[in-house]
Design a protein around this motif. Sequence first.
Motif, short mmCIF file in Angstrom:
data_model
loop_
_atom_site.label_atom_id
_atom_site.label_comp_id
_atom_site.label_asym_id
_atom_site.label_seq_id
_atom_site.Cartn_x
_atom_site.Cartn_y
_atom_site.Cartn_z
N TYR A 169 0.80 -1.47 0.02
CA TYR A 169 -0.01 0.06 -0.02
C TYR A 169 0.96 1.25 0.11
CZ TYR A 169 -3.70 -3.31 1.07
OH TYR A 169 -4.82 -4.21 1.01
N ILE A 170 0.81 2.08 -1.22
CA ILE A 170 1.56 3.09 -1.21
C ILE A 170 0.71 4.42 -0.98
CG2 ILE A 170 3.01 4.59 -2.77
CD1 ILE A 170 3.75 1.75 -3.91
N PRO A 171 1.10 5.50 -0.20
CA PRO A 171 0.11 6.74 -0.23
C PRO A 171 0.13 7.35 -1.68
CG PRO A 171 1.92 6.88 1.28
CD PRO A 171 2.48 5.69 0.39
N LEU A 172 -1.16 7.75 -1.97
CA LEU A 172 -1.54 8.02 -3.45
C LEU A 172 -0.42 8.98 -4.03
CD1 LEU A 172 -3.34 7.94 -5.84
CD2 LEU A 172 -4.63 9.93 -4.89
N ARG A 173 -0.14 10.10 -3.52
CA ARG A 173 0.83 11.04 -4.03
C ARG A 173 2.43 10.41 -4.13
NH1 ARG A 173 3.56 16.15 -2.51
NH2 ARG A 173 3.64 17.41 -4.43
N GLN A 174 2.67 9.73 -3.05
CA GLN A 174 3.94 9.05 -3.38
C GLN A 174 4.04 8.15 -4.71
OE1 GLN A 174 5.62 7.77 0.12
NE2 GLN A 174 4.78 9.34 1.42
N TYR A 175 2.69 7.32 -4.79
CA TYR A 175 2.71 6.59 -5.90
C TYR A 175 3.00 7.48 -7.38
CZ TYR A 175 1.04 3.67 -9.69
OH TYR A 175 0.87 3.01 -10.97
N TYR A 176 1.88 8.52 -7.43
CA TYR A 176 2.32 9.46 -8.85
C TYR A 176 3.54 9.59 -9.07
CZ TYR A 176 -2.87 9.91 -9.05
OH TYR A 176 -4.20 9.99 -9.25
N HIS A 177 4.35 10.29 -7.89
CA HIS A 177 5.71 10.63 -7.94
C HIS A 177 6.56 9.71 -7.90
CE1 HIS A 177 3.74 14.21 -9.05
NE2 HIS A 177 3.06 14.49 -7.84
N ARG A 178 6.31 8.32 -8.02
CA ARG A 178 7.51 7.44 -7.69
C ARG A 178 8.82 7.42 -8.44
NH1 ARG A 178 3.40 6.11 -10.82
NH2 ARG A 178 3.59 5.01 -12.83
N HIS A 179 8.62 8.16 -9.74
CA HIS A 179 9.76 8.06 -10.44
C HIS A 179 10.58 9.49 -10.35
CE1 HIS A 179 9.26 4.28 -12.21
NE2 HIS A 179 8.02 4.51 -12.69
N THR A 180 10.05 10.34 -9.34
CA THR A 180 10.56 11.67 -9.55
C THR A 180 12.07 11.78 -9.13
OG1 THR A 180 8.43 12.87 -9.37
CG2 THR A 180 10.23 13.80 -8.15
N ARG A 181 12.24 11.04 -7.82
CA ARG A 181 13.45 11.11 -7.19
C ARG A 181 14.64 10.46 -8.25
NH1 ARG A 181 14.60 8.09 -2.19
NH2 ARG A 181 13.11 6.82 -2.69
N SER A 182 14.38 9.55 -8.77
CA SER A 182 15.37 8.87 -9.68
C SER A 182 15.24 9.23 -11.21
CB SER A 182 15.47 7.28 -9.63
OG SER A 182 13.96 6.85 -9.99
N ILE A 183 14.26 10.08 -11.69
CA ILE A 183 14.05 10.36 -13.15
C ILE A 183 14.18 8.70 -13.59
CG2 ILE A 183 14.24 11.82 -14.88
CD1 ILE A 183 16.06 13.55 -13.27
N PHE A 184 13.26 7.94 -13.33
CA PHE A 184 13.17 6.35 -14.01
C PHE A 184 14.52 6.13 -13.61
CE2 PHE A 184 10.18 9.05 -16.51
CZ PHE A 184 8.90 8.26 -16.18
#
Length: 359
Positions: A321-336
């Motif tokens: 279970y992932i918080p919605l906003r963290q799911y959306y931005h899952r690739h932001t930190r690593s830029i994929f």
Amino acid sequence: MEPLLYLGSLAVIFLLWIKVKGLDYVIVHQRWIFVCLFLLPLSVLFDVYYYMRAWIIFKMCSAPKKHDQRVRDIQRQVREWKKEGSKTRMCTGRPGWLTVSLRVGKYKKTHKNIMINLMDILEVDTERQVVRVEPLANMGQVTACLNSVGWTLPVLPELDDLTVGGLVMGTGIESSSHIYGLFQHICVAYELVLADGSLVRCTEEENSDLFHAVPWSCGTLGFLVAAEIKIIPAKPWVKLHYEPVRGLENICRRFTEASENKQNAFVEGIQYSENTAVIMTGTMTDHAEPDKVNRIGLHFKPWFFKHVESYLNKDRSGVEYIPLRQYYHRHTRSIFWELQVHTEHTQLLDAFLFFFLTS
Ligand SMILES: Cc1cc2nc3c(=O)[nH]c(=O)nc-3n(C[C@H](O)[C@H](O)[C@H](O)COP(=O)(O)OP(=O)(O)OC[C@H]3O[C@@H](n4cnc5c(N)ncnc54)[C@H](O)[C@@H]3O)c2cc1C
């Protein structure tokens, strides 16, 4: 005193080294120094400023009043360009370093730059289920505002910095696109300043030829000054199922099956080699099983694609279970996986990135 002397000596050695090697060499071959000492701290400050500003403007509802005035300023710039004889072409004045693309648009130097200072969320209309936004509002801003009031965009491209203007005029996609289509398919109206300085609104019914021509037009038809986008109710968690799949045919088949099943609100596949992938399917939910919560956006968590890979390495499926906003931005930190490519063999930079790149 001693630590200061120590730091001072290090700084002198560092400057001497730059002098001997040359600034160009250091920036090209040791770019982590520039990234760690300057780029990351500046990015953090810039992000803090941007989010605070969006939050204050949203709470005080002051943006709509200024919007018309700002649009008139864009019209004035366009009319001035016309009056001066339309000698060069026009383009948005947004500098290349602010865009997500790594390409530096040389045309910005020769064209007439039209300054578009429109970066706000104008209105959330829950009756019509539409949000009206300015073109420089980015996805990080949109999720911060909408998710906090229980709404979201049906298609919300992953990276925080992608802007509404860039996604409409360029392109945008997300793991919910198997249901809702591309970013432009959730847009219901565009407002544009055309090359004669006039302001037009277009929808499916009103100026519909323009409405259908705007997506992917890369700014060639006019300057986008606002867009109305559909919104849907949001739930706080995404229940995400990870499934490692082997063999190219299996991967294609499982991905197709998952996309055809409209019960899956989100479908994503990450392929790690020709024959290995992890297919993820997700749904929004109100409640989470506490022992399966994974707050992937926290700064000490592994990059998302690395975390997903662990399911492949262990060859097991799983649910989180992932918080919605963290799911959306899952690739932001690593830029994929782009940051890994930039930082390979640079352990110190990894440590810095680990510390700084919080979601
Ligand atoms: C590293 C990287 C990662 C990406 N990841 C994703 C992703 O996760 N999901 C996804 O959907 N897409 C992704 N993309 C694609 C991305 O969505 C498009 O490149 C998008 O166009 C970039 O938007 P931007 O906000 O950076 O806009 P810009 O690059 O500034 O603009 C894109 C185009 O739109 C025009 N434009 C922008 N604003 C206006 C305006 N107000 N009026 C008129 N014209 C305008 C610009 O002139 C330009 O031609 C990625 C691209 C890169 C390079």
